[in-house]
Design a protein around this motif. Sequence first.
Motif, PDB file in Angstrom:
ATOM      1  N   LEU A  51      -3.031   0.026  17.274  1.00 41.43           N
ATOM      2  CA  LEU A  51      -3.201   1.409  17.704  1.00 41.43           C
ATOM      3  C   LEU A  51      -2.250   1.742  18.851  1.00 41.43           C
ATOM      4  N   ASP A  52      -2.039   0.785  19.732  1.00 40.21           N
ATOM      5  CA  ASP A  52      -1.119   1.013  20.839  1.00 40.21           C
ATOM      6  C   ASP A  52       0.338   0.893  20.394  1.00 40.21           C
ATOM      7  N   GLU A  53       0.582   0.025  19.437  1.00 38.71           N
ATOM      8  CA  GLU A  53       1.965  -0.234  19.028  1.00 38.71           C
ATOM      9  C   GLU A  53       2.475   0.777  18.006  1.00 38.71           C
ATOM     10  N   PHE A  54       1.648   1.116  17.016  1.00 34.53           N
ATOM     11  CA  PHE A  54       2.092   1.961  15.899  1.00 34.53           C
ATOM     12  C   PHE A  54       1.671   3.428  16.052  1.00 34.53           C
ATOM     13  N   GLY A  55       0.619   3.718  16.831  1.00 31.35           N
ATOM     14  CA  GLY A  55       0.063   5.060  16.868  1.00 31.35           C
ATOM     15  C   GLY A  55      -1.063   5.215  15.855  1.00 31.35           C
ATOM     16  N   LEU A  56      -1.805   6.318  15.957  1.00 34.10           N
ATOM     17  CA  LEU A  56      -3.023   6.474  15.162  1.00 34.10           C
ATOM     18  C   LEU A  56      -2.742   6.544  13.671  1.00 34.10           C
ATOM     19  N   LEU A  57      -1.818   7.388  13.239  1.00 31.48           N
ATOM     20  CA  LEU A  57      -1.613   7.593  11.803  1.00 31.48           C
ATOM     21  C   LEU A  57      -1.114   6.329  11.125  1.00 31.48           C
ATOM     22  N   ARG A  58      -0.144   5.668  11.722  1.00 27.92           N
ATOM     23  CA  ARG A  58       0.386   4.445  11.112  1.00 27.92           C
ATOM     24  C   ARG A  58      -0.642   3.320  11.166  1.00 27.92           C
ATOM     25  N   ALA A  59      -1.437   3.278  12.252  1.00 26.84           N
ATOM     26  CA  ALA A  59      -2.472   2.255  12.336  1.00 26.84           C
ATOM     27  C   ALA A  59      -3.512   2.434  11.245  1.00 26.84           C
ATOM     28  N   LEU A  60      -3.854   3.693  10.936  1.00 32.41           N
ATOM     29  CA  LEU A  60      -4.812   3.939   9.858  1.00 32.41           C
ATOM     30  C   LEU A  60      -4.219   3.644   8.491  1.00 32.41           C
ATOM     31  N   ASP A  61      -2.944   3.901   8.329  1.00 31.92           N
ATOM     32  CA  ASP A  61      -2.335   3.785   7.004  1.00 31.92           C
ATOM     33  C   ASP A  61      -1.865   2.362   6.699  1.00 31.92           C
ATOM     34  N   GLU A  62      -1.348   1.636   7.716  1.00 35.18           N
ATOM     35  CA  GLU A  62      -0.706   0.345   7.455  1.00 35.18           C
ATOM     36  C   GLU A  62      -1.349  -0.816   8.194  1.00 35.18           C
ATOM     37  N   GLY A  63      -2.307  -0.559   9.057  1.00 34.42           N
ATOM     38  CA  GLY A  63      -2.806  -1.599   9.933  1.00 34.42           C
ATOM     39  C   GLY A  63      -3.869  -2.486   9.320  1.00 34.42           C
ATOM     40  N   PRO A  64      -4.665  -3.114  10.164  1.00 35.42           N
ATOM     41  CA  PRO A  64      -5.667  -4.087   9.716  1.00 35.42           C
ATOM     42  C   PRO A  64      -6.706  -3.506   8.769  1.00 35.42           C
ATOM     43  N   ILE A  65      -6.962  -2.199   8.850  1.00 42.10           N
ATOM     44  CA  ILE A  65      -7.956  -1.621   7.927  1.00 42.10           C
ATOM     45  C   ILE A  65      -7.494  -1.784   6.484  1.00 42.10           C
ATOM     46  N   ARG A  66      -6.228  -1.490   6.226  1.00 44.72           N
ATOM     47  CA  ARG A  66      -5.705  -1.677   4.863  1.00 44.72           C
ATOM     48  C   ARG A  66      -5.742  -3.151   4.482  1.00 44.72           C
ATOM     49  N   ASP A  67      -5.381  -4.025   5.422  1.00 42.89           N
ATOM     50  CA  ASP A  67      -5.418  -5.456   5.108  1.00 42.89           C
ATOM     51  C   ASP A  67      -6.825  -5.898   4.756  1.00 42.89           C
ATOM     52  N   LEU A  68      -7.811  -5.416   5.497  1.00 40.27           N
ATOM     53  CA  LEU A  68      -9.202  -5.783   5.243  1.00 40.27           C
ATOM     54  C   LEU A  68      -9.640  -5.347   3.856  1.00 40.27           C
ATOM     55  N   LEU A  69      -9.356  -4.098   3.510  1.00 43.00           N
ATOM     56  CA  LEU A  69      -9.790  -3.568   2.214  1.00 43.00           C
ATOM     57  C   LEU A  69      -9.027  -4.200   1.065  1.00 43.00           C
ATOM     58  N   THR A  70      -7.727  -4.394   1.251  1.00 42.58           N
ATOM     59  CA  THR A  70      -6.919  -4.994   0.181  1.00 42.58           C
ATOM     60  C   THR A  70      -7.367  -6.421  -0.087  1.00 42.58           C
ATOM     61  N   THR A  71      -7.653  -7.171   0.955  1.00 39.52           N
ATOM     62  CA  THR A  71      -8.131  -8.542   0.785  1.00 39.52           C
ATOM     63  C   THR A  71      -9.443  -8.567   0.025  1.00 39.52           C
ATOM     64  N   ALA A  72     -10.302  -7.553   0.233  1.00 43.43           N
ATOM     65  CA  ALA A  72     -11.584  -7.484  -0.474  1.00 43.43           C
ATOM     66  C   ALA A  72     -11.451  -6.897  -1.870  1.00 43.43           C
ATOM     67  N   GLY A  73     -10.232  -6.517  -2.302  1.00 41.34           N
ATOM     68  CA  GLY A  73     -10.044  -5.963  -3.632  1.00 41.34           C
ATOM     69  C   GLY A  73     -10.436  -4.508  -3.747  1.00 41.34           C
ATOM     70  N   ILE A  74     -10.385  -3.785  -2.655  1.00 40.49           N
ATOM     71  CA  ILE A  74     -10.776  -2.369  -2.650  1.00 40.49           C
ATOM     72  C   ILE A  74      -9.525  -1.526  -2.471  1.00 40.49           C
ATOM     73  N   ALA A  75      -9.332  -0.546  -3.368  1.00 32.67           N
ATOM     74  CA  ALA A  75      -8.186   0.354  -3.255  1.00 32.67           C
ATOM     75  C   ALA A  75      -8.377   1.283  -2.067  1.00 32.67           C
ATOM     76  N   TYR A  76      -7.320   1.423  -1.296  1.00 29.52           N
ATOM     77  CA  TYR A  76      -7.389   2.198  -0.043  1.00 29.52           C
ATOM     78  C   TYR A  76      -6.465   3.400  -0.173  1.00 29.52           C
ATOM     79  N   HIS A  77      -7.042   4.642  -0.067  1.00 31.66           N
ATOM     80  CA  HIS A  77      -6.286   5.876  -0.192  1.00 31.66           C
ATOM     81  C   HIS A  77      -6.400   6.656   1.122  1.00 31.66           C
ATOM     82  N   THR A  78      -5.259   7.065   1.627  1.00 31.93           N
ATOM     83  CA  THR A  78      -5.245   7.833   2.876  1.00 31.93           C
ATOM     84  C   THR A  78      -4.593   9.185   2.648  1.00 31.93           C
ATOM     85  N   ASP A  79      -5.083  10.167   3.394  1.00 34.27           N
ATOM     86  CA  ASP A  79      -4.528  11.518   3.379  1.00 34.27           C
ATOM     87  C   ASP A  79      -4.534  12.002   4.829  1.00 34.27           C
ATOM     88  N   LEU A  80      -3.372  11.889   5.489  1.00 33.98           N
ATOM     89  CA  LEU A  80      -3.271  12.116   6.925  1.00 33.98           C
ATOM     90  C   LEU A  80      -2.385  13.321   7.201  1.00 33.98           C
TER      91      LEU A  80
END
Length: 535
Positions: A392-421
């Motif tokens: 969040l400090d390095e990338f900013g809010l939008l990039r953190a939501l789109d590319e950060g650990p949240i996507r990694d968490l969902l992708t690892t669990a096999g869940i498709a992640y869709h963002t609209d920012l």
Amino acid sequence: MYHRAMPSKSSLTSFRGPALGLGYFLAWMALWPTVQPFWMLPYGLRFGALLLAPMRYWGWLLGAECVASAGIAMSQGAPVAWGGFIFNELPNMLVMAGGLWLARRFGRQITLDTPQQMARLLAIVVVLVGATTAADATALTALHRGGDQMLQVLGEQLLSHYLAILLVVPLMVMLVQDRLDRGALVSLLIDGVLVMLPSMAILLLLSRQVAPQPQFARVLSLAPVLYFAFRHGWRGASLAMLVTSLGITLAEQHLNYAPSTASAYLFLAVAGTGAMMLGSATDALRESSAYVAEQNAYLGAVNYHLDQLTGQLRNAARGNLRADENQRRHLAAELHDELGQNITAIQTHVKLAEARLQQAGLKDIGSSINTILAHMRRALHRLLDDLRPAVLDEFGLLRALDEGPIRDLLTTAGIAYHTDLYGDPRQLDEDIRTAIYRLAQESATNTVKHSGATEFRLRLRIGKRQGVALALLDLRDNGTGLPARPPRGGRGLQGMRDRVTSLGGDFRLHPQRPGVHLRVLLRNSNGGPDPSALA
């Protein structure tokens, strides 16, 4: 040195009875010359005096009336006939006094403040007028006076007595119990000059004409009575009725205009009754409106105070949240600097010792240590992300939501992640940006742990409305959703709700089949939530 003794309370009380009697005597003598077939104001004076005076003074009042009647008879050159007085006047007085005694003994205090009280008084008036008329009928029968003449006399008495009470009693109540304040009195006088005087002039002008103009004049004269009932309540209606009836009497008795018939006075009585009820209802409505306005002002002050307290609590909660985030940031920095560096140092020493461990046949121990250190490093990274997401400090809010650990968490669990920012996060303060990320992180974690969903959607809109920055966060998945009765106060959802509340936002959770739908509205601290944006 001598001092004059002050009169005692008992002596003043004993003097009040004769004073009331004297005043009643003078008022009776002053009203007697106005008596005519359909207009007997002394009767209304008697009713009002017995209604308002304490019952211990009734003897003085009735005695004063007896003296006044005798004085009037003597002034007219007629001898005092005690037999006629006993048969004609005394039953009327006793019936009225008895009826009012019962009304005051078993009823409430008679006032005119509400339509119910006005209707109660008018009902008492009708009953007592009927009872006194029946007493007069009995006396006339005993004196062998019957036939059409008796019926005519009784009809005149019934109408004149009711009209006299209607004209006199409200005025007496207003003077004794319920006086007008100065502002209401001034307004009443102004309306009297602007409305009543022209009305009386029209009445006198039309009364000089031939029929049916006088009848039209009497009907039109009631228009200002209704106006005063609307404008000034029952007090204005009673005064307007009294002025109107005085104008009619003046036109008939002193200007020798066409006399009014019984139907005209009956119309006056009926219209006056309606005007009094209308005025009483107007007063009640005005008083109710004033009470509602007063309560609204009080509730407004209370709401303002509650808003202040809410703002203080929200600021305190926001301060606690900020302190918690600062503590998390400090703890994350300490863990990263101390524990992270120590893990790196251990890995470096193990790598330097790999050759000697291999020579000693302990290569597997070095591999195990490296595996444990790698696991510790991954656990540390997860802990640091939970404490303070560096992304969040390095990338900013939008990039953190789109590319950060949240996507990694969902992708690892096999869940498709869709963002609209959409929007510029720089319009939001740091607390709100952190809250948005935390809400998305917690919601994604719940989806992975509990929902069994195959997709997770995040929609974020940032903009301004009326100069205030708004953030609308929409989170949903297609999992099993919440149970029929979701556990109240669960730590995950409750923590999310508390975080939003501390920022003055609006948190709405919509259980649906399939999945869970969460909508959050946040705005900068200079405003509250706009519920219309969540519609």
